[in-house]
Enzyme design. Structure first.
Site, PDB file in Angstrom:
ATOM      1  N   LYS A   1     -48.898 -22.553  86.539  1.00 21.50           N
ATOM      2  CA  LYS A   1     -49.737 -23.760  86.674  1.00 21.50           C
ATOM      3  C   LYS A   1     -50.363 -23.975  85.295  1.00 21.50           C
ATOM      4  CE  LYS A   1     -53.327 -25.427  87.080  1.00 21.50           C
ATOM      5  NZ  LYS A   1     -53.753 -26.312  85.969  1.00 21.50           N
TER       6      LYS A   1
ATOM      7  N   CYS B   1     -60.507 -18.163  72.497  1.00 23.21           N
ATOM      8  CA  CYS B   1     -61.475 -17.295  73.175  1.00 23.21           C
ATOM      9  C   CYS B   1     -61.877 -16.109  72.296  1.00 23.21           C
ATOM     10  CB  CYS B   1     -60.952 -16.838  74.524  1.00 23.21           C
ATOM     11  SG  CYS B   1     -59.282 -16.234  74.430  1.00 23.21           S
TER      12      CYS B   1
ATOM     13  N   GLU C   1     -70.588 -19.582  74.549  1.00 23.41           N
ATOM     14  CA  GLU C   1     -69.388 -19.775  73.734  1.00 23.41           C
ATOM     15  C   GLU C   1     -69.261 -21.259  73.390  1.00 23.41           C
ATOM     16  OE1 GLU C   1     -65.781 -19.111  75.954  1.00 23.41           O
ATOM     17  OE2 GLU C   1     -64.785 -18.241  74.217  1.00 23.41           O
TER      18      GLU C   1
ATOM     19  N   GLU D   1     -58.245 -13.142  81.631  1.00 22.79           N
ATOM     20  CA  GLU D   1     -58.630 -13.223  80.216  1.00 22.79           C
ATOM     21  C   GLU D   1     -59.615 -14.377  80.132  1.00 22.79           C
ATOM     22  OE1 GLU D   1     -57.607 -11.015  78.271  1.00 22.79           O
ATOM     23  OE2 GLU D   1     -55.667 -10.347  79.018  1.00 22.79           O
TER      24      GLU D   1
HETATM   25  P1  ADP Z   1     -61.031 -24.607  79.944  1.00 23.27           P
HETATM   26  O1  ADP Z   1     -62.492 -24.805  79.950  1.00 23.27           O
HETATM   27  O2  ADP Z   1     -60.507 -23.753  78.878  1.00 23.27           O
HETATM   28  O3  ADP Z   1     -60.235 -25.847  80.227  1.00 23.27           O
HETATM   29  P2  ADP Z   1     -60.559 -23.838  82.648  1.00 23.27           P
HETATM   30  O4  ADP Z   1     -60.906 -22.524  83.231  1.00 23.27           O
HETATM   31  O5  ADP Z   1     -61.230 -25.048  83.197  1.00 23.27           O
HETATM   32  O6  ADP Z   1     -60.790 -23.622  81.123  1.00 23.27           O
HETATM   33  O7  ADP Z   1     -58.994 -24.111  82.720  1.00 23.27           O
HETATM   34  C1  ADP Z   1     -58.023 -23.127  82.502  1.00 23.27           C
HETATM   35  C2  ADP Z   1     -56.927 -23.312  83.536  1.00 23.27           C
HETATM   36  O8  ADP Z   1     -57.501 -23.149  84.812  1.00 23.27           O
HETATM   37  C3  ADP Z   1     -56.275 -24.691  83.523  1.00 23.27           C
HETATM   38  O9  ADP Z   1     -54.923 -24.561  83.858  1.00 23.27           O
HETATM   39  C4  ADP Z   1     -57.014 -25.404  84.640  1.00 23.27           C
HETATM   40  O10 ADP Z   1     -56.280 -26.451  85.222  1.00 23.27           O
HETATM   41  C5  ADP Z   1     -57.190 -24.277  85.622  1.00 23.27           C
HETATM   42  N1  ADP Z   1     -58.262 -24.464  86.594  1.00 23.27           N
HETATM   43  C6  ADP Z   1     -59.417 -25.143  86.465  1.00 23.27           C
HETATM   44  N2  ADP Z   1     -60.131 -25.082  87.604  1.00 23.27           N
HETATM   45  C7  ADP Z   1     -59.407 -24.336  88.480  1.00 23.27           C
HETATM   46  C8  ADP Z   1     -59.587 -23.904  89.825  1.00 23.27           C
HETATM   47  N3  ADP Z   1     -60.681 -24.217  90.511  1.00 23.27           N
HETATM   48  N4  ADP Z   1     -58.620 -23.153  90.381  1.00 23.27           N
HETATM   49  C9  ADP Z   1     -57.502 -22.822  89.703  1.00 23.27           C
HETATM   50  N5  ADP Z   1     -57.273 -23.194  88.433  1.00 23.27           N
HETATM   51  C10 ADP Z   1     -58.206 -23.943  87.824  1.00 23.27           C
END
Ligand code: ADP
Length: 504
Positions: free
Chosen positions: A196, A306, A404, A272
């Site tokens: 995903k 990160c 961060e 991570e």
């Molecule tokens: P960033 O702030 O680096 O975008 P996120 O944690 O929001 O970090 O996103 C990292 C990944 O996690 C992306 O693929 C995003 O679509 C996914 N993501 C965000 N929210 C969720 C969730 N509730 N469940 C699963 N995956 C998620």
């Protein structure tokens, strides 16, 4: 002053589409390139120009369910199960070769969707592909054990077996490397995967999946589900009994949610998460090297990594020299659309990120921190460009001190002695990377051992490598990626007791 670069020949996605067959606008399930079951799509935008590059399927929970089933069927199929480590190694080697051959096209796709300067995109492809090569080699070395038994008619045999279907949820800041670091180790171990990718950078993910298909990796072994609705699909991936492991790179907040959601199924979870890396410059440091390391650690990928240095602690004897040299280097950075090969700083990924970075700087300004350079958006270049910034006299109450920033903002704090530096460096719930510069051997070992982080750069600002274990402590995550430890995330240890043997 800022040198900004305007492109004489802006890349448009139509030109990428024409020359790169790697731009896919369908998702990959069970070896078929498919639309969402609702036919819904979402746009992928170029953060440098705001231009819509293309659109990709906005998959649903039902679509993700199909991807899980495809991965499960592939895991159980003879076509995959019967492969030896050497067979899987050969497939990974072919994938590695194809990524290498298409590096230029993937780099252009990556720069278009992430804003990353093209030189860095090319670097990421070499780095990301090094995991495919590494795990192609490791696929043949997933050794078990024969443990001497205390009973003489027994043998204790230990073998490592693939866990099954692994769900890989990846971020936008390393659109290729975060996928290959996970997928190559999963495949080497014998698992199948549902990827995903981030909604901001699905095109790089789809491009490498296409190359995996071309490499002959069987259908259903790699599935890619693109979606703008991560939460419900993330929920399914955590809760489906057919998914045995979740590997996630992204924010601490989402990582905690996935960890919680995976608890009921006792899933294997690798996380991570965010860091808050200290970068300490001691009086004994080689300042030129420290400034080089600071530039690489802080301003690579516009500060959106990160492991980026988040808080600079500089000892009072070298403070002025370090700040002045760093300021000079920061002000000479070239900012612009990453397509141009001399650009060093591109845009931030999206509006949310831009607002966060500018909000943090304004918060520090309002708390009497000193903005030495930068501290503003560069709207003449585009709405997501933010000037590389140095902030000094940062009070502990400022957000950039504790959180961060994930942007091109260096916060510098003066300290008196080693104990103070280590105490401040560890005064955070995060613990991913930490860096320090010192030419004092005793200090080097003392500080390296005391920093509460998973990775330490000593006189080095960039430390990631396929051979080294990447990961954090405290709230920065669990598990390791890369290195021979990376395989452990995707295997179960099975003990086989061979009893009642007759040796006489
Ligand atoms: P960033 O702030 O680096 O975008 P996120 O944690 O929001 O970090 O996103 C990292 C990944 O996690 C992306 O693929 C995003 O679509 C996914 N993501 C965000 N929210 C969720 C969730 N509730 N469940 C699963 N995956 C998620």
């Amino acid at each position: 002053m800022w040198r900004t670069v305007r492109l004489s020949r802006q890349i448009t996605m139509s030109s990428i589409r024409n020359f790169s067959a790697l731009v896919q606008n369908k998702a990959l399930i069970n070896g078929s390139w498919v639309d969402s079951s609702t036919c819904a799509t979402f746009d992928v935008k170029n953060p440098a120009s705001g231009e819509v590059i293309t659109s990709v399927p906005d998959m649903t929970v039902e679509d993700a369910q199909k991807a899980i089933k495809a991965a499960k069927d592939a895991f159980e199929s003879k076509e995959w199960r019967s492969l030896t480590g050497k067979d899987r190694s050969n497939l990974l080697k072919k994938w590695h070769k194809l990524i290498e051959q298409h590096a230029e096209e993937i780099a252009e796709i990556m720069t278009a969707e992430s804003g990353k300067p093209i030189v860095e995109s090319k670097g990421e492809i070499i780095y990301g592909n090094s995991f495919v090569e590494w795990f192609a080699e490791e696929a043949r070395r997933i050794y078990g054990e024969v443990i001497p038994s205390a009973v003489n008619n027994r043998e204790i045999i230990v073998m490592k077996q693939p866990i099954g279907v692994a769900a890989l949820i990846t971020p936008w800041n390393f659109p290729l490397a975060m996928i290959t670091r996970k997928a190559a180790s999963a495949l080497a171990a014998g698992c199948t995967v549902v990827v995903k990718p981030s909604e901001d950078t699905p095109l790089t993910a789809l491009a490498v999946a296409k190359l995996a298909e071309d490499a002959g990796i069987p259908k259903g072994v790699i599935n890619v589900v693109t979606t703008a609705k991560a939460a419900p699909i993330g929920d399914l991936l955590c809760k489906s009994p057919d998914v045995r492991g979740i590997s996630f790179t992204g924010s601490t907040e989402v990582g905690k949610l996935l960890f919680r959601n995976s608890a009921d199924g006792i899933k294997r979870v690798g996380l991570e998460l965010g860091g808050n890396a200290p970068f300490i410059v001691f009086d004994s440091a080689n300042i030129e090297k420290a400034v080089d390391g600071a530039m690489a650690s802080k301003f690579r990928n516009c500060g959106q990594t990160c492991v980026s240095a988040n808080r600079f602690f500089v000892q009072e004897g070298v403070y002025d020299k370090f700040v002045s040299q760093l300021t000079q280097r920061v002000e000479s950075l070239k900012i612009g659309n990453g397509k141009s090969c001399d650009v060093q700083i591109g845009p931030l990924i999206n509006e949310m990120q831009f607002n966060k970075v500018s909000g943090f700087v304004e918060d520090a300004r309002s708390k009497n921190a000193n903005i030495i350079t930068g501290g503003k958006g560069l709207s003449s270049l585009g709405s997501l460009f933010y000037a590389p910034t140095i902030v000094t006299d940062v009070p502990p109450s400022a957000k950039i001190y504790t959180e961060e920033v994930f942007g091109p903002v260096a916060s510098i704090i003066k300290f008196k002695d080693e104990a103070e530096a280590v105490q401040k460096a560890n005064d955070t719930r995060r613990g991913l990377a930490g860096y320090f510069y010192s030419e004092n051997l005793q200090q080097v070992f003392r500080v390296a051992k005391r920093l509460e982080v998973g990775m330490v750069g000593v006189n080095e600002g960039i430390i990631s490598a396929a051979e080294a274990p990447f990961g954090g402590v405290k709230e920065s995550g669990i598990g390791r990626e890369g290195s021979h430890h990376g395989i452990d995330e995707y295997v179960d240890i099975k003990y086989i007791c061979m009893g009642n043997l007759k040796y006489d």
